[in-house]
Design a protein around this motif. Sequence first.
Motif, PDB file in Angstrom:
ATOM      1  N   GLY A  50       2.426 -30.006  -6.099  1.00  0.00           N
ATOM      2  CA  GLY A  50       3.495 -31.048  -5.516  1.00  0.00           C
ATOM      3  C   GLY A  50       3.625 -32.276  -4.920  1.00  0.00           C
ATOM      4  N   ARG A  51       3.072 -32.847  -5.260  1.00  0.00           N
ATOM      5  CA  ARG A  51       2.832 -34.331  -4.584  1.00  0.00           C
ATOM      6  C   ARG A  51       3.558 -35.490  -5.849  1.00  0.00           C
ATOM      7  N   PRO A  52       4.453 -36.206  -4.607  1.00  0.00           N
ATOM      8  CA  PRO A  52       4.828 -37.443  -4.953  1.00  0.00           C
ATOM      9  C   PRO A  52       3.803 -37.988  -5.912  1.00  0.00           C
ATOM     10  N   ASP A  54       4.292 -41.526  -6.227  1.00  0.00           N
ATOM     11  CA  ASP A  54       4.026 -42.906  -6.144  1.00  0.00           C
ATOM     12  C   ASP A  54       2.849 -42.861  -5.278  1.00  0.00           C
ATOM     13  N   ASN A  55       2.181 -41.626  -5.027  1.00  0.00           N
ATOM     14  CA  ASN A  55       1.124 -41.595  -4.301  1.00  0.00           C
ATOM     15  C   ASN A  55       0.019 -41.774  -4.719  1.00  0.00           C
ATOM     16  N   PRO A  56      -1.484 -42.404  -4.632  1.00  0.00           N
ATOM     17  CA  PRO A  56      -1.876 -42.764  -5.586  1.00  0.00           C
ATOM     18  C   PRO A  56      -3.215 -41.460  -5.050  1.00  0.00           C
ATOM     19  N   LEU A  57      -4.294 -41.081  -5.978  1.00  0.00           N
ATOM     20  CA  LEU A  57      -5.409 -40.424  -5.687  1.00  0.00           C
ATOM     21  C   LEU A  57      -7.027 -41.387  -5.423  1.00  0.00           C
ATOM     22  N   ILE A  58      -7.646 -41.281  -4.900  1.00  0.00           N
ATOM     23  CA  ILE A  58      -8.642 -41.948  -4.845  1.00  0.00           C
ATOM     24  C   ILE A  58      -9.673 -41.373  -6.071  1.00  0.00           C
ATOM     25  N   LEU A  92     -12.582 -47.709  -0.556  1.00  0.00           N
ATOM     26  CA  LEU A  92     -12.419 -49.073  -1.146  1.00  0.00           C
ATOM     27  C   LEU A  92     -11.117 -49.070  -1.593  1.00  0.00           C
ATOM     28  N   VAL A  93     -10.140 -50.187  -1.463  1.00  0.00           N
ATOM     29  CA  VAL A  93      -9.588 -50.201  -2.423  1.00  0.00           C
ATOM     30  C   VAL A  93      -9.830 -51.544  -2.811  1.00  0.00           C
ATOM     31  N   LEU A  94      -9.982 -51.712  -4.715  1.00  0.00           N
ATOM     32  CA  LEU A  94     -10.544 -52.273  -5.193  1.00  0.00           C
ATOM     33  C   LEU A  94      -9.395 -52.737  -6.224  1.00  0.00           C
ATOM     34  N   THR A 110      -4.551 -51.746  -8.547  1.00  0.00           N
ATOM     35  CA  THR A 110      -5.707 -51.893  -7.335  1.00  0.00           C
ATOM     36  C   THR A 110      -6.081 -49.172  -7.839  1.00  0.00           C
ATOM     37  N   VAL A 111      -7.137 -49.522  -7.412  1.00  0.00           N
ATOM     38  CA  VAL A 111      -7.257 -48.202  -7.300  1.00  0.00           C
ATOM     39  C   VAL A 111      -8.689 -48.049  -5.525  1.00  0.00           C
ATOM     40  N   GLY A 112      -8.688 -46.926  -5.050  1.00  0.00           N
ATOM     41  CA  GLY A 112      -9.111 -46.170  -3.630  1.00  0.00           C
ATOM     42  C   GLY A 112     -10.208 -45.476  -4.794  1.00  0.00           C
ATOM     43  N   ALA A 133     -10.187 -38.585 -10.105  1.00  0.00           N
ATOM     44  CA  ALA A 133      -9.607 -38.789  -9.215  1.00  0.00           C
ATOM     45  C   ALA A 133      -9.597 -37.544  -8.468  1.00  0.00           C
ATOM     46  N   ALA A 134      -9.382 -37.414  -7.216  1.00  0.00           N
ATOM     47  CA  ALA A 134      -9.095 -36.559  -6.342  1.00  0.00           C
ATOM     48  C   ALA A 134      -8.568 -36.591  -5.396  1.00  0.00           C
ATOM     49  N   PRO A 135      -7.445 -36.116  -5.137  1.00  0.00           N
ATOM     50  CA  PRO A 135      -6.397 -35.592  -3.382  1.00  0.00           C
ATOM     51  C   PRO A 135      -7.316 -34.811  -2.151  1.00  0.00           C
ATOM     52  N   SER A 136      -7.343 -33.823  -1.879  1.00  0.00           N
ATOM     53  CA  SER A 136      -6.807 -32.928  -0.886  1.00  0.00           C
ATOM     54  C   SER A 136      -6.644 -32.059  -1.753  1.00  0.00           C
ATOM     55  N   ILE A 186      -8.246 -51.260   7.274  1.00  0.00           N
ATOM     56  CA  ILE A 186      -7.721 -49.584   7.311  1.00  0.00           C
ATOM     57  C   ILE A 186      -6.710 -49.494   6.911  1.00  0.00           C
ATOM     58  N   LEU A 187      -5.862 -48.815   5.841  1.00  0.00           N
ATOM     59  CA  LEU A 187      -4.373 -48.216   5.941  1.00  0.00           C
ATOM     60  C   LEU A 187      -4.658 -47.674   6.453  1.00  0.00           C
ATOM     61  N   ARG A 188      -5.849 -46.323   6.368  1.00  0.00           N
ATOM     62  CA  ARG A 188      -5.718 -44.730   6.679  1.00  0.00           C
ATOM     63  C   ARG A 188      -7.109 -44.313   7.702  1.00  0.00           C
ATOM     64  N   LYS A 216       1.510 -50.645   0.714  1.00  0.00           N
ATOM     65  CA  LYS A 216      -0.069 -51.026  -0.331  1.00  0.00           C
ATOM     66  C   LYS A 216      -0.303 -49.188   0.030  1.00  0.00           C
ATOM     67  N   SER A 217      -0.220 -48.578   1.392  1.00  0.00           N
ATOM     68  CA  SER A 217      -0.749 -46.873   0.786  1.00  0.00           C
ATOM     69  C   SER A 217       0.091 -46.361   0.584  1.00  0.00           C
ATOM     70  N   PRO A 218       0.666 -45.804  -0.415  1.00  0.00           N
ATOM     71  CA  PRO A 218       2.077 -45.148  -0.823  1.00  0.00           C
ATOM     72  C   PRO A 218       1.914 -44.071   0.500  1.00  0.00           C
TER      73      PRO A 218
HETATM   74  P1  AMP Z   1      -5.685 -37.849  -0.244  1.00  0.00           P
HETATM   75  O1  AMP Z   1      -5.852 -38.220  -1.621  1.00  0.00           O
HETATM   76  O2  AMP Z   1      -4.542 -36.893  -0.205  1.00  0.00           O
HETATM   77  O3  AMP Z   1      -6.118 -37.934   1.108  1.00  0.00           O
HETATM   78  O4  AMP Z   1      -4.632 -38.922  -0.172  1.00  0.00           O
HETATM   79  C1  AMP Z   1      -4.929 -40.822  -0.957  1.00  0.00           C
HETATM   80  C2  AMP Z   1      -5.120 -41.753   0.499  1.00  0.00           C
HETATM   81  O5  AMP Z   1      -5.471 -43.212  -0.311  1.00  0.00           O
HETATM   82  C3  AMP Z   1      -3.396 -41.977   0.680  1.00  0.00           C
HETATM   83  O6  AMP Z   1      -3.443 -42.476   1.616  1.00  0.00           O
HETATM   84  C4  AMP Z   1      -3.012 -42.934  -0.211  1.00  0.00           C
HETATM   85  O7  AMP Z   1      -1.919 -43.638  -0.101  1.00  0.00           O
HETATM   86  C5  AMP Z   1      -4.289 -43.595  -0.486  1.00  0.00           C
HETATM   87  N1  AMP Z   1      -4.574 -44.847  -1.178  1.00  0.00           N
HETATM   88  C6  AMP Z   1      -5.206 -44.111  -2.624  1.00  0.00           C
HETATM   89  N2  AMP Z   1      -5.373 -44.971  -3.351  1.00  0.00           N
HETATM   90  C7  AMP Z   1      -4.952 -46.160  -3.477  1.00  0.00           C
HETATM   91  C8  AMP Z   1      -4.130 -47.909  -3.640  1.00  0.00           C
HETATM   92  N3  AMP Z   1      -4.784 -47.504  -5.210  1.00  0.00           N
HETATM   93  N4  AMP Z   1      -4.627 -48.496  -2.370  1.00  0.00           N
HETATM   94  C9  AMP Z   1      -3.710 -48.324  -1.582  1.00  0.00           C
HETATM   95  N5  AMP Z   1      -3.833 -47.231  -1.035  1.00  0.00           N
HETATM   96  C10 AMP Z   1      -4.502 -45.831  -1.888  1.00  0.00           C
END
Ligand code: AMP
Length: 314
Positions: A50-52, A54-58, A92-94, A110-112, A133-136, A186-188, A216-218
């Motif tokens: 149920g993730r929005p 516009d929130n990018p994944l690592i 790292l966001v690149l 960009t990608v984290g 690609a994996a969020p928590s 540092i974005l987070r 930059k880090s939605p």
């Molecule tokens: P989570 O995977 O739930 O730990 O959340 C990932 C975090 O990394 C969020 O705060 C995203 O906004 C941030 N993130 C992932 N990819 C990017 C990106 N390309 N640019 C900026 N922030 C990113």
Amino acid sequence: MHTILTTSIQRASNFIQKNEIVAFPTETVYGLGANAFNGDAVKKIFVAKGRPADNPLIVHIGEIGQLPSVVSKIPPFAEKLMIEFFPGPLTLVLSKSKKISTAATAGLNTVGVRIPKHQIAQKFLKECGVPVAAPSANISGKPSPTTWQAVNHDLNGKISCILKGNPSRVGVESTVVDCTGSAPIILRAGGVTLEQLRRIIPSTRIGKKNYQDAVKSPGVKYRHYSPLAYVFIVNGSEETVPMKSSAYIGMQRIGRKNFGLTKICRDQNEYARSLFHFFRECDRKGIQTIYCEQVSEDGIGLAVMDRIRNAAVQ
Ligand code: AMP
Ligand code: MG
């Protein structure tokens, strides 16, 4: 959907190759992964959590050799950070490579990227053979899972597989660092501290929330990490009301014992490791108020206070 619980890396990685989604352990928290090259696979993560959108994944990789398939440009200062902190709790966001799905980066160019420092995670990611690609691995907004049981609680029936491992050692997510400008931002806050980053790149700074850096880090604009209970930040036991329905976590030993649940942590590392688990335990016990002791924002304390403040937003 039936969710398979397994300790077989091969079985779990087969699902990734078939573009299904799999939860797996890392040293920060458990992740929910999909083939980062495949948009349809990645979209399943957003649906399950149920993730929005516009929130990018690592994007996670198992070894540095996979990096060229994820990113297109690496500035010298980012390379220095990689040499020092990869593998580890640093993202790292690149600039992204063309092969990474825009579903994973929420349309950003960009990608984290991160390499976990966790044996099972590394073996799993290598076995997958594609960037993952994996969020928590939690329902969006809930505390991140630090055990496979927490993943199972949130996502059973919604994902194909859970790769079981031990509880996460760090307990808070990775530090996200923007490396697309002239110096790291540092974005987070997370597992690698500001002090550690500054030892390598002294000009590293913390991004300002609500300004350009936040855009930059939605992910930072959403409410996160929240238990069902109300969370309050306190400076001592005199600011708490001990009751069966309230709980306390902190480093200061408190005299009164009539909380429903108490966790006293030896140091900030234990505070980080215990926080999300404690929130989930409170939910299970029907706790209505959680008091979190404020700690100094040095070392991992910066990440701990960031998560607590987020959880305390009503
Ligand atoms: P989570 O995977 O739930 O730990 O959340 C990932 C975090 O990394 C969020 O705060 C995203 O906004 C941030 N993130 C992932 N990819 C990017 C990106 N390309 N640019 C900026 N922030 C990113
Ligand atoms: Mg998360």
